[in-house]
Design an enzyme around this catalytic site. Sequence first.
Site, PDB file in Angstrom:
ATOM      1  N   CYS A 103      -1.184   5.672   9.940  1.00 25.74           N
ATOM      2  CA  CYS A 103      -0.200   5.022  10.222  1.00 25.74           C
ATOM      3  C   CYS A 103      -0.116   3.726  10.924  1.00 25.74           C
ATOM      4  O   CYS A 103      -0.810   3.113  11.767  1.00 25.74           O
ATOM      5  CB  CYS A 103       0.722   5.998  11.584  1.00 25.74           C
TER       6      CYS A 103
ATOM      7  N   CYS B  54       1.868  -2.949  16.161  1.00 26.61           N
ATOM      8  CA  CYS B  54       1.608  -2.184  14.147  1.00 26.61           C
ATOM      9  C   CYS B  54       1.259  -2.811  13.481  1.00 26.61           C
ATOM     10  O   CYS B  54       1.778  -4.659  13.890  1.00 26.61           O
ATOM     11  CB  CYS B  54       3.211  -1.524  14.105  1.00 26.61           C
TER      12      CYS B  54
ATOM     13  N   CYS C 124       6.705  -4.977  15.644  1.00 29.59           N
ATOM     14  CA  CYS C 124       6.305  -4.300  16.891  1.00 29.59           C
ATOM     15  C   CYS C 124       5.155  -4.591  17.432  1.00 29.59           C
ATOM     16  O   CYS C 124       4.111  -4.827  16.405  1.00 29.59           O
ATOM     17  CB  CYS C 124       6.529  -2.702  16.711  1.00 29.59           C
TER      18      CYS C 124
ATOM     19  N   GLU D  20       0.815  -0.931  -0.739  1.00 29.65           N
ATOM     20  CA  GLU D  20      -0.345   0.189   0.254  1.00 29.65           C
ATOM     21  C   GLU D  20       0.776   1.473   0.087  1.00 29.65           C
ATOM     22  O   GLU D  20       1.451   1.689   0.525  1.00 29.65           O
ATOM     23  CB  GLU D  20      -1.245  -0.140   1.153  1.00 29.65           C
TER      24      GLU D  20
ATOM     25  N   CYS E 206       3.336   8.858   1.522  1.00 26.91           N
ATOM     26  CA  CYS E 206       3.888   7.340   1.808  1.00 26.91           C
ATOM     27  C   CYS E 206       3.990   6.088   1.422  1.00 26.91           C
ATOM     28  O   CYS E 206       3.234   5.804   0.994  1.00 26.91           O
ATOM     29  CB  CYS E 206       2.574   7.532   3.400  1.00 26.91           C
TER      30      CYS E 206
ATOM     31  N   CYS F 131       7.204  -7.287   7.487  1.00 26.88           N
ATOM     32  CA  CYS F 131       7.900  -6.061   7.789  1.00 26.88           C
ATOM     33  C   CYS F 131       8.804  -7.779   8.699  1.00 26.88           C
ATOM     34  O   CYS F 131       7.809  -8.185   9.118  1.00 26.88           O
ATOM     35  CB  CYS F 131       7.589  -5.384   9.353  1.00 26.88           C
TER      36      CYS F 131
HETATM   37  N1  SAH Z   1       9.138   0.352   9.718  1.00 28.10           N
HETATM   38  C1  SAH Z   1       9.459   1.660   9.638  1.00 28.10           C
HETATM   39  C2  SAH Z   1       9.100   2.688   9.293  1.00 28.10           C
HETATM   40  C3  SAH Z   1       7.118   1.379   8.692  1.00 28.10           C
HETATM   41  S1  SAH Z   1       5.954   2.298  10.182  1.00 28.10           S
HETATM   42  C4  SAH Z   1       9.444   2.303  11.379  1.00 28.10           C
HETATM   43  O1  SAH Z   1       8.932   1.364  12.348  1.00 28.10           O
HETATM   44  O2  SAH Z   1       9.970   3.781  11.821  1.00 28.10           O
HETATM   45  C5  SAH Z   1       5.893   4.441   9.840  1.00 28.10           C
HETATM   46  C6  SAH Z   1       5.411   5.134  11.686  1.00 28.10           C
HETATM   47  O3  SAH Z   1       4.084   4.265  12.290  1.00 28.10           O
HETATM   48  C7  SAH Z   1       6.519   4.299  13.314  1.00 28.10           C
HETATM   49  O4  SAH Z   1       6.559   4.965  14.019  1.00 28.10           O
HETATM   50  C8  SAH Z   1       5.338   3.556  13.723  1.00 28.10           C
HETATM   51  O5  SAH Z   1       5.861   2.719  14.533  1.00 28.10           O
HETATM   52  C9  SAH Z   1       4.460   3.763  13.478  1.00 28.10           C
HETATM   53  N2  SAH Z   1       2.975   3.238  13.771  1.00 28.10           N
HETATM   54  C10 SAH Z   1       2.839   1.086  12.991  1.00 28.10           C
HETATM   55  N3  SAH Z   1       2.134   1.138  14.103  1.00 28.10           N
HETATM   56  C11 SAH Z   1       0.846   2.217  14.379  1.00 28.10           C
HETATM   57  C12 SAH Z   1      -0.336   2.710  14.526  1.00 28.10           C
HETATM   58  N4  SAH Z   1      -1.430   1.417  15.045  1.00 28.10           N
HETATM   59  N5  SAH Z   1      -0.238   3.470  15.050  1.00 28.10           N
HETATM   60  C13 SAH Z   1      -0.084   4.099  15.176  1.00 28.10           C
HETATM   61  N6  SAH Z   1       1.039   4.418  14.969  1.00 28.10           N
HETATM   62  C14 SAH Z   1       2.016   3.006  14.167  1.00 28.10           C
HETATM   63 FE1  SF4 Z   2       8.005  -3.103  11.092  1.00 28.06          FE
HETATM   64 FE2  SF4 Z   2       5.942  -2.136  11.353  1.00 28.06          FE
HETATM   65 FE3  SF4 Z   2       8.127  -2.630  13.574  1.00 28.06          FE
HETATM   66 FE4  SF4 Z   2       8.780  -0.581  11.411  1.00 28.06          FE
HETATM   67  S1  SF4 Z   2       6.923  -0.455  13.246  1.00 28.06           S
HETATM   68  S2  SF4 Z   2       9.223  -1.958  11.871  1.00 28.06           S
HETATM   69  S3  SF4 Z   2       6.711  -1.574  10.378  1.00 28.06           S
HETATM   70  S4  SF4 Z   2       6.709  -3.420  12.617  1.00 28.06           S
END
Ligand code: SAH
Ligand code: SF4
Length: 397
Positions: free
Chosen positions: A372, A141, A138, A114, A127, A134
């Site tokens: 995000c 996420c 986390c 996406e 974006c 991934c």
């Molecule tokens: N993998 C990279 C880039 C993609 S995530 C990273 O982790 O930085 C982009 C941003 O969205 C990151 O800061 C991530 O922690 C945040 N993010 C992920 N899941 C989220 C959620 N459910 N609500 C708000 N932010 C989120």
């Molecule tokens: Fe991967 Fe989501 Fe963690 Fe970014 S926030 S490193 S996309 S698992």
Amino acid sequence: MTNAAITPEVLHVPRNDAPGRPNLVGMSRERLTEAMIEAGATEKQAKMRAAQLWQWIYARGISDFDEMTNLGKPFRAALRERFEIRRPEVVTRQVSADGTRKYLLRISGGHEVEAVYIPEEDRGTLCISSQVGCTLTCPFCHTGTQKLVRNLTAAEIVGQVMVARDDLGEWPKPSERPQDVHEHGKRLLSNVVLMGMGEPLYNFDGVRDAMRIVMDGDGISLSRRRITLSTSGVVPSIAKAGEEIGCLLAISLHACTDELRDVLVPINRKWNLAALIQACRDYPRLSNAERITFEYVMLKDVNDSDEDARRLVQLIRGIPAKINLIPFNPWPGAPYECSDWDRIEAFAEIVNRAGYASPVRTPRGRDILAACGQLKSATERARKTKAEIMAETGASL
Ligand code: SAH
Ligand code: SF4
């Protein structure tokens, strides 16, 4: 022209060519020059032909060789026989009530990724994704729960920018000079953030090669200062990103003790906060004009106390920085809740008083799951099991 092929009504764009021919999109200038020789150009001509192709593809968005009027007909035919100019296929395009556009794109192997376009008053940000899924997990996420993972190619990464420009109708018209529509203030797509699916520093070469194409002054021509790469903390590649891409850096911090960050951002078990913060201090060209953005997702009763806020400002003291507070965006089955609004405000107040701008990132496109951390392709819905997550991260969550 391709622009005409993708209108809001047409959600599915058929591939104009059989797969299998090398894609000219994503090739470096050197590789493109070699490709011109393969198509019959002499060594002497090849560089000029490559420059011409480059402009058609990236300055004008052309994907039909027949529109490349400064190339002779036989050469165009030779190119068509050997190569194609291919973007990811647009499967669906959703427009949120707030104008955010989410593209679901199909890439080779049937995978889906996406990209999200966010219009704002002074800019338009795309974006983009760097991986299918991934490898990191986390727990807040959505992307991290996706089972299947592969790196995107440079073509698939730059292709996301091209698809968005197609959809926004932003390629210069035949009568316009590319440089006239390139003034950043006028651009619909003026900024790129690598904040979609995937960890961009785990696909370093693909991301670097794609960003070099996006920044090239004879093509899309976005300034390096308009590109922000967000990482969860792949420490050894951070300096390399500054040197080889030169983009701005965003760090997914989310916690200010190793104990909590080990859980929220499991890569912390490999490179802890001390190592991460040192890499930030050492980031090339770090200055007030080129600050690091620290992203901090607000999770109710997890990382949102006043004490957490004070720890945060202490941790990054001395680093030219912006702090981006992100209200947690829920997704089906998510194990967290977003902090209450009062809590977010109280947290922001502490951060502001310490001298940091701390805009709370307004969730955009929530109604289309484009915010995000909500990105995850429907075809790859399979969720990692807890056992798999633990096996990958080497610890319990
Ligand atoms: N993998 C990279 C880039 C993609 S995530 C990273 O982790 O930085 C982009 C941003 O969205 C990151 O800061 C991530 O922690 C945040 N993010 C992920 N899941 C989220 C959620 N459910 N609500 C708000 N932010 C989120
Ligand atoms: Fe991967 Fe989501 Fe963690 Fe970014 S926030 S490193 S996309 S698992």
